[in-house]
Design an enzyme around this catalytic site. Structure first.
Site, PDB file in Angstrom:
ATOM      1  N   ALA A   1       6.134  14.587  10.442  1.00 13.73           N
ATOM      2  CA  ALA A   1       7.309  14.117  10.027  1.00 13.73           C
ATOM      3  C   ALA A   1       8.346  15.060  10.371  1.00 13.73           C
ATOM      4  CB  ALA A   1       7.334  14.031   8.218  1.00 13.73           C
TER       5      ALA A   1
ATOM      6  N   MET B   1       9.818  12.264  16.983  1.00 17.59           N
ATOM      7  CA  MET B   1       9.557  10.864  16.784  1.00 17.59           C
ATOM      8  C   MET B   1       9.410  10.703  15.152  1.00 17.59           C
ATOM      9  SD  MET B   1       9.997   8.625  18.841  1.00 17.59           S
ATOM     10  CE  MET B   1       9.383   7.302  18.076  1.00 17.59           C
TER      11      MET B   1
ATOM     12  N   ARG C   1       2.674  19.699   9.843  1.00 16.32           N
ATOM     13  CA  ARG C   1       1.922  20.907  10.106  1.00 16.32           C
ATOM     14  C   ARG C   1       2.750  22.349   9.458  1.00 16.32           C
ATOM     15  NH1 ARG C   1       0.291  22.864  15.912  1.00 16.32           N
ATOM     16  NH2 ARG C   1       2.436  22.350  16.278  1.00 16.32           N
TER      17      ARG C   1
ATOM     18  N   ASN D   1       3.728   3.518  24.750  1.00 20.35           N
ATOM     19  CA  ASN D   1       5.110   3.358  24.628  1.00 20.35           C
ATOM     20  C   ASN D   1       5.424   2.117  23.791  1.00 20.35           C
ATOM     21  OD1 ASN D   1       7.774   2.609  25.334  1.00 20.35           O
ATOM     22  ND2 ASN D   1       7.599   4.294  27.086  1.00 20.35           N
TER      23      ASN D   1
ATOM     24  N   HIS E   1      11.644  12.868  31.702  1.00 22.00           N
ATOM     25  CA  HIS E   1      11.411  12.963  30.376  1.00 22.00           C
ATOM     26  C   HIS E   1      12.205  14.340  29.929  1.00 22.00           C
ATOM     27  CE1 HIS E   1       8.384  10.009  30.114  1.00 22.00           C
ATOM     28  NE2 HIS E   1       8.948   9.654  28.851  1.00 22.00           N
TER      29      HIS E   1
ATOM     30  N   LYS F   1       9.018  17.766  26.473  1.00 20.40           N
ATOM     31  CA  LYS F   1       7.741  17.166  26.502  1.00 20.40           C
ATOM     32  C   LYS F   1       6.456  17.966  27.065  1.00 20.40           C
ATOM     33  CE  LYS F   1       5.663  12.565  28.009  1.00 20.40           C
ATOM     34  NZ  LYS F   1       5.209  12.584  26.800  1.00 20.40           N
TER      35      LYS F   1
HETATM   36  N1  LIG Z   1       4.203   5.796  22.152  1.00 21.15           N
HETATM   37  C1  LIG Z   1       5.586   6.047  22.319  1.00 21.15           C
HETATM   38  O1  LIG Z   1       6.239   5.077  22.250  1.00 21.15           O
HETATM   39  C2  LIG Z   1       6.079   7.366  22.321  1.00 21.15           C
HETATM   40  C3  LIG Z   1       5.027   8.421  22.009  1.00 21.15           C
HETATM   41  N2  LIG Z   1       5.759   9.609  22.096  1.00 21.15           N
HETATM   42  C4  LIG Z   1       4.601  10.579  22.008  1.00 21.15           C
HETATM   43  O2  LIG Z   1       4.503  11.124  20.581  1.00 21.15           O
HETATM   44  C5  LIG Z   1       4.240  12.599  20.451  1.00 21.15           C
HETATM   45  C6  LIG Z   1       5.196  13.371  19.723  1.00 21.15           C
HETATM   46  O3  LIG Z   1       6.265  13.307  20.512  1.00 21.15           O
HETATM   47  P1  LIG Z   1       7.613  14.114  19.881  1.00 21.15           P
HETATM   48  O4  LIG Z   1       8.088  13.587  18.511  1.00 21.15           O
HETATM   49  O5  LIG Z   1       8.737  14.114  21.094  1.00 21.15           O
HETATM   50  O6  LIG Z   1       7.105  15.680  19.777  1.00 21.15           O
HETATM   51  P2  LIG Z   1       7.571  16.859  18.859  1.00 21.15           P
HETATM   52  O7  LIG Z   1       7.023  17.905  19.546  1.00 21.15           O
HETATM   53  O8  LIG Z   1       9.146  16.813  18.611  1.00 21.15           O
HETATM   54  O9  LIG Z   1       6.712  16.681  17.412  1.00 21.15           O
HETATM   55  C7  LIG Z   1       5.534  16.827  17.424  1.00 21.15           C
HETATM   56  C8  LIG Z   1       5.016  16.832  16.021  1.00 21.15           C
HETATM   57  O10 LIG Z   1       3.523  16.604  15.870  1.00 21.15           O
HETATM   58  C9  LIG Z   1       3.274  17.907  15.280  1.00 21.15           C
HETATM   59  N3  LIG Z   1       2.255  18.516  15.775  1.00 21.15           N
HETATM   60  C10 LIG Z   1       1.650  18.687  17.125  1.00 21.15           C
HETATM   61  N4  LIG Z   1       0.575  19.427  17.350  1.00 21.15           N
HETATM   62  C11 LIG Z   1       0.005  19.359  16.073  1.00 21.15           C
HETATM   63  C12 LIG Z   1      -1.227  19.752  15.949  1.00 21.15           C
HETATM   64  N5  LIG Z   1      -2.164  20.169  16.649  1.00 21.15           N
HETATM   65  N6  LIG Z   1      -1.402  19.752  14.327  1.00 21.15           N
HETATM   66  C13 LIG Z   1      -0.697  18.952  13.462  1.00 21.15           C
HETATM   67  N7  LIG Z   1       0.507  18.898  13.741  1.00 21.15           N
HETATM   68  C14 LIG Z   1       0.927  18.934  15.216  1.00 21.15           C
HETATM   69  C15 LIG Z   1       4.345  18.744  15.267  1.00 21.15           C
HETATM   70  O11 LIG Z   1       4.196  19.699  14.035  1.00 21.15           O
HETATM   71  P3  LIG Z   1       5.325  21.135  14.050  1.00 21.15           P
HETATM   72  O12 LIG Z   1       6.492  20.660  13.535  1.00 21.15           O
HETATM   73  O13 LIG Z   1       4.473  21.953  13.177  1.00 21.15           O
HETATM   74  O14 LIG Z   1       4.942  21.683  15.344  1.00 21.15           O
HETATM   75  C16 LIG Z   1       5.482  17.812  15.246  1.00 21.15           C
HETATM   76  O15 LIG Z   1       5.656  17.274  13.873  1.00 21.15           O
HETATM   77  C17 LIG Z   1       4.000  12.745  21.988  1.00 21.15           C
HETATM   78  O16 LIG Z   1       2.452  12.866  22.470  1.00 21.15           O
HETATM   79  C18 LIG Z   1       4.646  11.862  22.997  1.00 21.15           C
HETATM   80  O17 LIG Z   1       4.269  11.692  24.183  1.00 21.15           O
HETATM   81  C19 LIG Z   1       6.978   9.953  21.959  1.00 21.15           C
HETATM   82  C20 LIG Z   1       7.963   8.953  22.039  1.00 21.15           C
HETATM   83  C21 LIG Z   1       7.531   7.671  21.949  1.00 21.15           C
HETATM   84  O1  LIG Z   2       7.166  12.491  24.760  1.00 18.56           O
HETATM   85  C1  LIG Z   2       8.104  11.380  24.875  1.00 18.56           C
HETATM   86  O2  LIG Z   2       9.410  11.787  24.672  1.00 18.56           O
HETATM   87  C2  LIG Z   2       7.691  10.235  25.334  1.00 18.56           C
HETATM   88  N1  LIG Z   2       6.405  10.055  25.221  1.00 18.56           N
HETATM   89  C3  LIG Z   2       5.761   8.774  25.727  1.00 18.56           C
HETATM   90  C4  LIG Z   2       4.977   8.758  26.798  1.00 18.56           C
HETATM   91  O3  LIG Z   2       4.251   9.777  27.229  1.00 18.56           O
HETATM   92  O4  LIG Z   2       4.874   7.900  27.379  1.00 18.56           O
HETATM   93  C5  LIG Z   2       6.701   7.420  25.611  1.00 18.56           C
HETATM   94  C6  LIG Z   2       8.199   7.694  25.978  1.00 18.56           C
HETATM   95  O5  LIG Z   2       8.344   7.703  27.316  1.00 18.56           O
HETATM   96  C7  LIG Z   2       8.519   8.879  25.375  1.00 18.56           C
END
Ligand SMILES: NC(=O)C1=CN([C@@H]2O[C@H](COP(=O)(O)OP(=O)(O)OC[C@H]3O[C@@H](n4cnc5c(N)ncnc54)[C@H](OP(=O)(O)O)[C@@H]3O)[C@@H](O)[C@H]2O)C=CC1
Ligand SMILES: O=C(O)C1=N[C@H](C(=O)O)C[C@H](O)C1
Length: 265
Positions: free
Chosen positions: A17, A21, A43, A124, A154, A158
Site C-alpha cells: 500500500a 502502484m 511491509r 501489464n 522505465h 524499477k
Molecule cells: N502489471 C502492471 O500493470 C504493473 C506492474 N508493476 C509491478 O508492480 C511491482 C511494484 O511496482 P512499484 O509499485 O513501482 O514498486 P515500489 O517499489 O514503489 O513498491 C513496492 C511495494 O512492495 C513492497 N515490497 C517489496 N518487496 C517486498 C517484500 N519482500 N516484502 C514485503 N513487501 C515488499 C514495498 O514495501 P516497502 O514500502 O516496505 O518497501 C512497496 O510497498 C513491480 O513488480 C512492478 O514491476 C508496476 C506497474 C504496473
Molecule cells: O515497474 C513498473 O513501473 C512497471 N512494471 C511492469 C513491467 O515490469 O512490465 C509494467 C509497467 O511497464 C510498469
C-alpha cells in the site's frame, strides 16, 4: 483499523500500500463507485493513503480472516507476492497480482495458490499493451525472416529487468516465430547480429512510467510498434477491472485477456 466499506459492493485488500502502484490502486479504488478498501498493508510503516489506514503486512493473514475482503490486489515484489498468495489461499480470498520479476520456482508457488482460489496475474494492466501484444503477434507472424528487437524504458526506481511486459512480448514473438529463440540482452564489442536472435534493451531513466517498443525490420522496410503509459492510473484502473471480474470466480489461473475477452463478448 485498515479501512471499512461494510456497505460497498466490492471490498478490496491492497498489499504494497505504500508503494507507487499500491498508492495508485488505493486512490483509484476510493474514487470508484461501489468499491472500498477494507484492508491495506505495507511491509514498512506507512501513513494513511487517500484516507485509508495502512497496517503492518505481517498482520495480513489475520486481517483477511477478520475482514473477508472480496479480492486482494497486489503490486509488490516476487517473494512477498508468493507469501501473500499463500495467505489468500488460506483465507479463501481471490488474488490479482501485477507483480513482475518472478523466478521459475516462485511462479510455480504462485500457481499452486490457484488450486485453492482464483489468481489473476498480468505483467501489464494497460489495455493498450494488450492491443500491442496482439499487434506484435500478428506482425511477427506475417513477416517471416524479419529481425525483431525490443526496447523497454522505465523509471530509475524499477528493480527487475527486462520488464515483465517485455518478457511477455518476447514469449509472444517466440510463439509465432519458431526461428527466433535466443534473447540477447544488449550488445557490446564484436557482436554482429546472428540468426535466431531477439535483441532486448532495458533503459532506466528519470520518472518514465513505462514504454515498450518492438522493432520489426526487413532489408528495405521497418515497422515500429510502441506503447507509452501516460501515468500509473492506467495500470490501477486495469487492475480494478480485473478485480471486479475475478470476484466470485472458481479457483484457477487467469490473465488480463480473460477480462478483456469477457468485456468484448
Ligand atoms: N502489471 C502492471 O500493470 C504493473 C506492474 N508493476 C509491478 O508492480 C511491482 C511494484 O511496482 P512499484 O509499485 O513501482 O514498486 P515500489 O517499489 O514503489 O513498491 C513496492 C511495494 O512492495 C513492497 N515490497 C517489496 N518487496 C517486498 C517484500 N519482500 N516484502 C514485503 N513487501 C515488499 C514495498 O514495501 P516497502 O514500502 O516496505 O518497501 C512497496 O510497498 C513491480 O513488480 C512492478 O514491476 C508496476 C506497474 C504496473
Ligand atoms: O515497474 C513498473 O513501473 C512497471 N512494471 C511492469 C513491467 O515490469 O512490465 C509494467 C509497467 O511497464 C510498469
Amino acid at each position: 483499523m485498515s479501512g471499512g466499506g461494510a456497505g460497498a459492493d466490492r471490498r478490496l485488500a491492497v498489499t504494497g500500500a505504500g508503494g507507487r502502484m499500491g498508492r495508485e490502486v488505493i486512490e483509484a479504488a476510493v474514487d470508484r463507485e461501489g468499491v472500498a478498501v477494507a484492508v491495506a498493508v505495507n511491509r514498512t510503516a506507512t501513513d494513511p493513503v487517500a484516507g485509508v489506514e495502512v497496517d503492518d503486512a505481517d498482520r495480513l493473514g489475520g486481517l483477511l480472516a477478520a475482514e473477508s475482503p472480496d479480492v486482494l490486489v497486489d503490486f509488490t515484489g516476487p517473494a512477498s507476492a508468493v507469501a501473500y498468495a499463500e495467505a489468500c489461499a488460506d483465507a479463501g480470498v481471490p488474488m490479482v497480482t501485477g507483480t513482475t520479476g518472478f523466478a521459475g520456482g516462485q511462479l510455480d508457488s504462485l500457481r499452486a495458490a490457484s488450486d485453492a482460489v482464483p489468481v489473476l496475474k498480468a505483467s501489464n494492466f494497460a489495455r493498450g499493451v494488450a492491443a500491442l501484444r496482439r499487434a506484435v503477434r500478428e506482425a511477427a507472424a506475417v513477416l517471416p525472416g524479419y529481425d525483431v528487437e525490443l526496447t523497454e524504458t522505465h523509471h530509475n526506481g524499477k528493480r527487475d529487468a527486462p520488464s515483465g511486459t517485455a518478457k511477455s512480448i518476447l514469449d509472444d514473438v517466440e510463439s509465432v516465430r519458431g526461428d527466433l529463440d535466443r534473447r540477447v540482452h544488449g550488445r557490446e564489442g564484436d557482436a554482429p547480429r546472428e540468426a535466431g536472435e531477439i535483441g532486448v534493451h532495458a533503459r532506466r531513466a528519470g520518472d518514465v512510467t513505462g514504454e515498450h517498443e518492438v522493432l520489426v525490420a526487413g532489408n528495405r522496410e521497418t515497422l515500429e510498434l510502441t506503447h507509452r503509459a501516460g501515468d500509473r492510473g492506467v495500470f490501477a484502473e486495469g487492475a480494478l477491472d480485473a478485480a471486479a471480474w475475478l470476484t466470485g470466480r472458481d479457483p484457477g489461473w487467469y490473465g488480463f485477456d480473460d477480462v478483456l475477452d469477457a468485456g468484448s463478448e
